[in-house]
Design an enzyme around this catalytic site. Structure first.
Site, PDB file in Angstrom:
ATOM      1  N   HIS A  39       0.955  -1.259  -0.022  1.00 57.21           N
ATOM      2  CA  HIS A  39      -0.031  -0.225   0.013  1.00 57.21           C
ATOM      3  C   HIS A  39       0.749   1.333   0.023  1.00 57.21           C
ATOM      4  CE1 HIS A  39      -3.819  -2.246   1.514  1.00 57.21           C
ATOM      5  NE2 HIS A  39      -3.905  -1.986   0.202  1.00 57.21           N
ATOM      6  N   ASP A  86       1.199   3.909   1.436  1.00 60.41           N
ATOM      7  CA  ASP A  86       1.814   4.747   2.554  1.00 60.41           C
ATOM      8  C   ASP A  86       3.011   4.122   3.188  1.00 60.41           C
ATOM      9  OD1 ASP A  86      -0.159   2.645   3.236  1.00 60.41           O
ATOM     10  OD2 ASP A  86      -0.847   3.790   5.206  1.00 60.41           O
ATOM     11  N   HIS A 106       1.278   4.638  12.885  1.00 59.87           N
ATOM     12  CA  HIS A 106       0.380   4.423  11.855  1.00 59.87           C
ATOM     13  C   HIS A 106      -1.093   4.767  12.243  1.00 59.87           C
ATOM     14  CE1 HIS A 106      -1.981   2.194   8.814  1.00 59.87           C
ATOM     15  NE2 HIS A 106      -0.873   1.884   8.192  1.00 59.87           N
TER      16      HIS A 106
END
Ligand SMILES: [Zn+2]
Length: 313
Positions: A65, A67, A266
């Site tokens: 992903h 990020d 996160h």
């Protein structure tokens, strides 16, 4: 500066915010620097943190992903520009090898990086170094994802009092450690007589996942557990649907695994407003875990706690 520390480059999931860059973490372990999940902006965050790409020795990606990986093209191209001489391992989930290849060649540049790709299938040991071992385990996310654990082998701690009592001093101490025994003052001294077992340090990195067996296994007796906590407990349904953890679940992993220091990161952008949102996540993790909880902030440097049973690392 500690010899073993986590340098936090970014703490935002999904979308960066004014205070949080996308993910990015550097683990300094003696002479090595391991880069975990370089999100967008990693190269510039490294400059703010005072770390250069030439220091990186390994790269570990949990999944693809954006990020967690959109900073990779910039980092690799900068490594090439700076003619980084060392071989750098790059671990990532093998199922998405083509995504890694695309990222590596996302832009045109003269590629002279000595990258040794180590696509990870399933789990197990992925890096075997002289001072540590890195293992991976499959996490439960919406795409193939793996977590990591770095383990230092158990060793022995020399005891100055016993060394002195048995007349072992100076270079003989190193020789005794190396050879296991030597003669001092007319008698044989063994390393067991002048030392005690020293548990190796452990670092665990658990990113995007639901609660799963591997998350607990990777975190087992970790001195430092870096764990995603995207959501507060109230959003447990969202966390489950999108393959994430709540702060309380991160605390649960740390508690059941017997970890010592839990570093939360996160974060969803919904918790940005002031310090209240962050405090709530830390409190929810602390309600499940009796050890120390740290809410990571960008550019924090967090020392790995001293070894178990020692006052000084
Ligand atoms: Zn993800």
């Amino acid at each position: 500066m500690s010899d073993r520390e986590l340098v936090v480059l970014g703490t935002a999931s999904q979308a960066p915010t004014r205070r949080r860059n996308h993910n990015g973490y550097l683990l300094r372990w003696d002479g090595e620097w391991l880069l975990f999940d370089p999100g967008e902006g990693t190269q510039r965050q490294m400059i703010f943190a005072g770390v250069t790409v030439s220091q990186i020795t390994r790269i570990c990606l949990t999944h693809f992903h954006g990020d967690h990986c959109l900073g990779l093209p910039g980092v690799l191209q900068r490594m090439s520009l700076d003619r980084v001489p060392q071989v750098v391992d790059a671990c990532y989930p093998a199922q998405n090898r083509e995504v890694f290849t695309r990222l590596r060649h996302a832009a045109l540049f003269h590629d002279v990086v000595n990258l040794r790709e180590r696509p990870v299938t399933g789990g197990g040991t992925v890096i075997e170094a002289s001072a540590f071992r890195v293992e991976a385990g499959p996490l439960s996310h919406s795409v193939p994802a793996i977590g990591y654990r770095l383990t230092e082998p158990d060793g022995r701690r020399m005891l100055p009092g016993r060394l002195a009592a048995l007349g072992v001093a100076g270079p003989d101490i190193g020789r005794l450690q190396h050879e296991g025994r030597l003669e001092a003052g007319g008698r044989v001294v063994t390393v067991e007589q002048v030392s005690e077992p020293r548990p190796g340090q452990r670092f665990a990195f658990v990113m995007d996942t639901r609660l799963c067996d591997a998350a607990f296994a990777l975190a087992d007796r970790a001195d430092m557990l870096v764990c995603e906590s995207t959501f507060a407990n109230a959003e447990a349904g969202l966390a489950r649907d999108y393959g994430h953890l709540t702060a309380g679940q991160a605390g649960q992993i740390a508690a059941q695994a017997g970890a010592r220091l839990l570093v939360l990161t996160h974060f969803s952008q919904r918790y940005e407003s002031g310090s209240e949102g962050g405090k709530r996540l830390a409190d929810e993790a602390a309600a499940a875990f009796g050890g120390e909880v740290v809410l990571a902030r960008d550019l924090d440097r967090i020392p790995v706690p001293p070894r178990r049973g020692t006052a000084v690392g």
